[in-house]
Scaffold this active site. Structure first.
Site, mmCIF file in Angstrom:
data_model
loop_
_atom_site.group_PDB
_atom_site.id
_atom_site.type_symbol
_atom_site.label_atom_id
_atom_site.label_comp_id
_atom_site.label_asym_id
_atom_site.label_seq_id
_atom_site.Cartn_x
_atom_site.Cartn_y
_atom_site.Cartn_z
ATOM 1 N N GLU A 183 0.813 -1.218 0.000
ATOM 2 C CA GLU A 183 0.000 0.000 0.000
ATOM 3 C C GLU A 183 0.841 1.261 0.000
ATOM 4 O O GLU A 183 0.504 2.251 -0.660
ATOM 5 C CB GLU A 183 -0.965 0.018 1.195
ATOM 6 C CG GLU A 183 -2.212 -0.840 1.028
ATOM 7 C CD GLU A 183 -1.980 -2.313 1.317
ATOM 8 O OE1 GLU A 183 -0.832 -2.681 1.654
ATOM 9 O OE2 GLU A 183 -2.933 -3.103 1.198
ATOM 10 N N HIS A 186 -9.957 -4.653 10.436
ATOM 11 C CA HIS A 186 -10.580 -4.497 9.119
ATOM 12 C C HIS A 186 -11.821 -3.615 9.140
ATOM 13 O O HIS A 186 -12.588 -3.626 8.185
ATOM 14 C CB HIS A 186 -10.961 -5.872 8.553
ATOM 15 C CG HIS A 186 -9.800 -6.682 8.072
ATOM 16 N ND1 HIS A 186 -8.700 -6.941 8.853
ATOM 17 C CD2 HIS A 186 -9.559 -7.281 6.874
ATOM 18 C CE1 HIS A 186 -7.847 -7.689 8.168
ATOM 19 N NE2 HIS A 186 -8.338 -7.895 6.959
#
Ligand SMILES: Cc1ncc(C[n+]2csc(CCOP(=O)(O)OP(=O)(O)O)c2C)c(N)n1
Ligand SMILES: [Mg+2]
Lengths: 325, 380
Positions: free
Chosen positions: A60, A129
């Site tokens: 990322e 998450h």
């Protein structure tokens, strides 16, 4: 007007903008061959090829930063995070680089980039998450942040975000991806950022919400009307920064009672700022203190039994609304 | 892939004891790089210009240090003194399609790409006439019109950006490459490795240039990095790597030129480690007394000073005379002094400008497409 899902609406927005502007590319993990972890980019690889729809490794920081560098050079990359929760490993690239380079260069360099992906709880995936970082993004001058809650908004605001010359964080919602709604087909269907939407009109109480909390607010509005004869106005913020302060103040001045609902955690959440703005600008119009329902202030719980209570649900929002009436 | 290790001068280098010499079949055992084609191309005028660039950088920074001590400059001031041949040598082999990005020790690169002393000094002073209108400071110089993309304060944070510049060039089928400068300490940041993987995987024309000055702040290389030389880390990703001496401008030019050619001809990345040294503390706030000896600094100044070495070389080539060198030096001092005067005379930005340059959209109200509040000041 055709009814399509939130997912399809995003797909259309991406497809139309990639066709329209050769500078637009979509990159992220599993966006191409796998068709997107949530199938948002289904069919795009076939349509546009691997130069435009780009699978990245699980890096990322590198692909976010790469996209920022490309945006500095005039491209308009759309970066997908599988979950916004994963942006935390790329924090520097988004919150330092994308957000500040224009300022630090005295306006010499623009960063027309979109970071997008789901940012929500309610899917039993645990604390790592389930983050909702719209407050972090909104707390960062230089970034814009939007949370579309309907298919039409998903399409119109995504297109606006891609055409925007500043970095825009688009926070979607995995639970909304299957939501169906009417979506205009025109190529230039754009919903400008910074415009809230009155979802239903009412006189007794305003519920101001964003993201999926808007749906919870609507359910509560129905209950209040049916069971208690209370007329509720629901305002969907849609965009957090820029923020439609006028629409917020209008509804407050109309109903004089406000309940704020969001999936953010409460401390320094988006609604802390909204509450502050209401008291600053419409104090005299309030017949009761501003109340809030946020996610319960602990890391996101895994168990359904806990998480369904943790994020704002119908009963918690209803109970808080009753305190205001 | 085999790295090239130019270790002719390794024994005398301040970091030499700690280095493991890597055997390489194609070591170029030369310490005279002046006869390489890239350097033979240079005419006398160009050589003098390169010399003068290094001198200008040094005099500019010395003047900025004085300004700091006089209280005109706040915050951090990371001086590049001692490393000048790296930026000047690298930029001197750039073509107009090539790009540069670096970390916070950026004054040398900025002047090398052609930014003028006035705008740089004024930026240090926080003046409106600064290159970033006083909003970036020492660590955040930018000149996109000169393909210079900053000036980045987060160690290693620019490594993905350099990758993105290279990606944009390749995507648009441009012929250029991006030189991404970084320190030895920055090689221990994760995003650098993510970037190396992508650079190699996607064949991006990026040249990572590790300016190894032996220290990450006060932490010597031997205390911050396992596995040397640092550039060899590129090997794990099948990236060409090599190590060079940064005190010799000719050597730097050759190394960078080769990497740029590789980047542009075959769209391959490189990792180059350029061994260099900084004379001053990490920033001017560093008293520089705890982690290295005065002797070590003196040794480098005496034997490896890039400006002195290049001057001697040019004199021996008959290109430069002591007299001419002195004139160039005086001119650089005068220019630096004038830039300080310019900075002093320049206005500070107005408080009303504080909120400019954040969003393109608020700076271009006639083209504004969104509505709503963008800033959250108690303005209404
Ligand atoms: C992420 C991050 N951590 C720490 C710092 C503080 N810091 C600034 S420079 C530096 C040392 C970096 O050394 P190196 O990469 O070798 O570059 P040099 O200063 O030698 O040019 C440190 C620790 C920072 N700016 N960013
Ligand atoms: Mg260093």
């Amino acid at each position: 007007m055709p009814e399509i899902t939130y997912r399809e609406a995003l797909n259309q927005a991406l497809s139309e903008e990639i066709s329209r502007d050769p500078n637009v590319v979509l990159m992220g993990e599993e966006v191409a061959q796998f068709k997107g972890s949530y199938k948002v980019s289904e069919g795009l690889l076939e349509k546009f090829g691997p130069d435009k729809i780009i699978d990245t490794p699980i890096s990322e920081a590198a692909f976010s930063g790469l996209a920022v560098g490309a945006a500095m050079m005039g491209m308009r990359p759309v970066v997908e995070f599988m979950f916004w929760s994963f942006c935390y490993v790329a924090f520097d690239q988004i919150f330092n680089n994308a957000a500040s380079i224009r300022y630090m260069s005295g306006g010499l360099i623009n960063v027309p980039i979109v970071f997008r992906g789901p940012a929500n709880g309610g899917t039993n995936v645990g604390a790592t998450h389930s983050h909702t970082p719209e407050n972090f993004a909104a707390n960062t001058p230089g970034l814009k942040v939007i949370c579309p809650s309907t298919p039409a908004d998903a399409k119109g605001m995504m297109k606006a975000a891609i055409r925007d010359n500043d970095p825009v964080c688009v926070m979607e919602n995995t639970i909304l991806y299957n939501l169906k709604g009417e979506v205009p087909e025109e190529e230039d269907f754009i919903i400008p950022l910074g415009k809230a939407r009155t979802v239903c009109q009412g006189n007794d109480l305003s519920i101001i919400a964003h993201g999926r909390s808007v749906m919870v607010a609507l359910q509560v509005a129905e209950t209040l009307q049916e069971k208690h004869g209370v007329s509720v106005e629901v305002l969907d913020l849609r965009s957090i920064r820029p923020l439609d302060l006028d629409a917020i103040l209008d509804t407050v001045r109309k109903t004089n009672r406000v309940l704020l609902v969001e999936e953010n955690k409460p401390f320094c959440g988006v609604d802390s700022q909204i509450a502050y703005l209401i008291q600053e600008h419409a104090f005299d119009h309030l017949d009761a203190p501003v109340k809030r329902v946020s996610a319960i202030d602990v890391p996101q719980a895994y168990s359904k039994a806990l998480e369904n209570f943790q994020i704002p649900n119908h009963d918690r929002v209803l109970a808080k609304a009753m305190e205001l009436l | 892939m085999e790295g090239i290790y130019h270790d002719a001068d390794l024994k005398d280098s301040p970091v030499s004891e700690k280095k493991t010499v890597v055997d390489s079949p194609d070591i170029a055992q030369t310490s005279d790089f002046s006869n390489l084609p890239i350097n033979l191309q240079l005419d006398s005028e160009e050589k003098i210009r390169l010399y003068s660039q290094m001198v200008r950088i040094r005099r500019f920074e010395e003047r900025s240090l004085r300004a700091y001590q006089q209280g005109h400059i706040g915050g951090f001031l990371h001086l590049y003194i001692g490393q000048e041949a790296v930026a000047v040598g690298s930029v001197s082999v750039m073509s107009e399609d090539d790009h540069v990005i670096t970390a916070y020790r950026d004054h040398g690169h900025a002047l090398a790409v052609g930014m003028d002393m006035d705008e740089c000094m004024a930026e240090l002073f926080g003046k409106r006439t600064g290159c970033s209108k006083g909003k970036g400071g020492s660590m955040h110089f930018f000149a996109p019109d000169k393909n210079f993309w900053g000036g980045h304060g987060i160690v290693g944070g620019q490594t993905p950006l350099g990758l993105g510049i290279a990606y944009a060039l390749k995507h648009r089928k441009k012929k250029g490459a991006c030189m991404c400068f970084m320190g030895d300490g920055a090689t221990n940041q994760g995003p650098f490795y993510e970037s190396l993987n992508l650079a190699s995987l996607w064949g991006l024309p990026v040249v990572y240039i590790i300016e190894n000055n032996g220290y990450s702040m006060g932490t010597a290389e031997s205390r911050h990095s396992a596995g040397e030389p640092l550039a060899r880390r590129g090997e794990a990703f099948d990236i060409n790597w090599s190590v060079h001496q940064g005190h010799d401008l000719y050597e730097v030019r050759d190394a960078i030129n080769n990497a740029l050619v590789l980047a542009k001809e075959s769209s391959s990345p490189s990792v180059l480690e350029i061994v260099t040294y900084r004379y001053r503390g990490h920033s001017v706030a560093d008293p520089d007394q705890t982690y290295r000896s005065k002797e070590e600094i003196e040794e480098y100044k005496q034997n490896k000073d890039p400006i002195n070495l290049f001057r001697d070389k040019l004199i021996s080539e008959g290109v430069l005379s002591d007299e001419k060198a002195n004139l160039l030096d005086q001119a650089a001092k005068d220019e630096a002094e004038a830039s300080a005067e310019f900075a002093i005379a320049s206005p500070f930005p107005e408080v009303s400008e504080l909120m400019d340059d954040v969003y393109w959209e608020t700076d271009n109200p006639d083209q504004k497409v969104s509505s709503g509040e963008m800033f959250f000041e108690s303005s209404r």
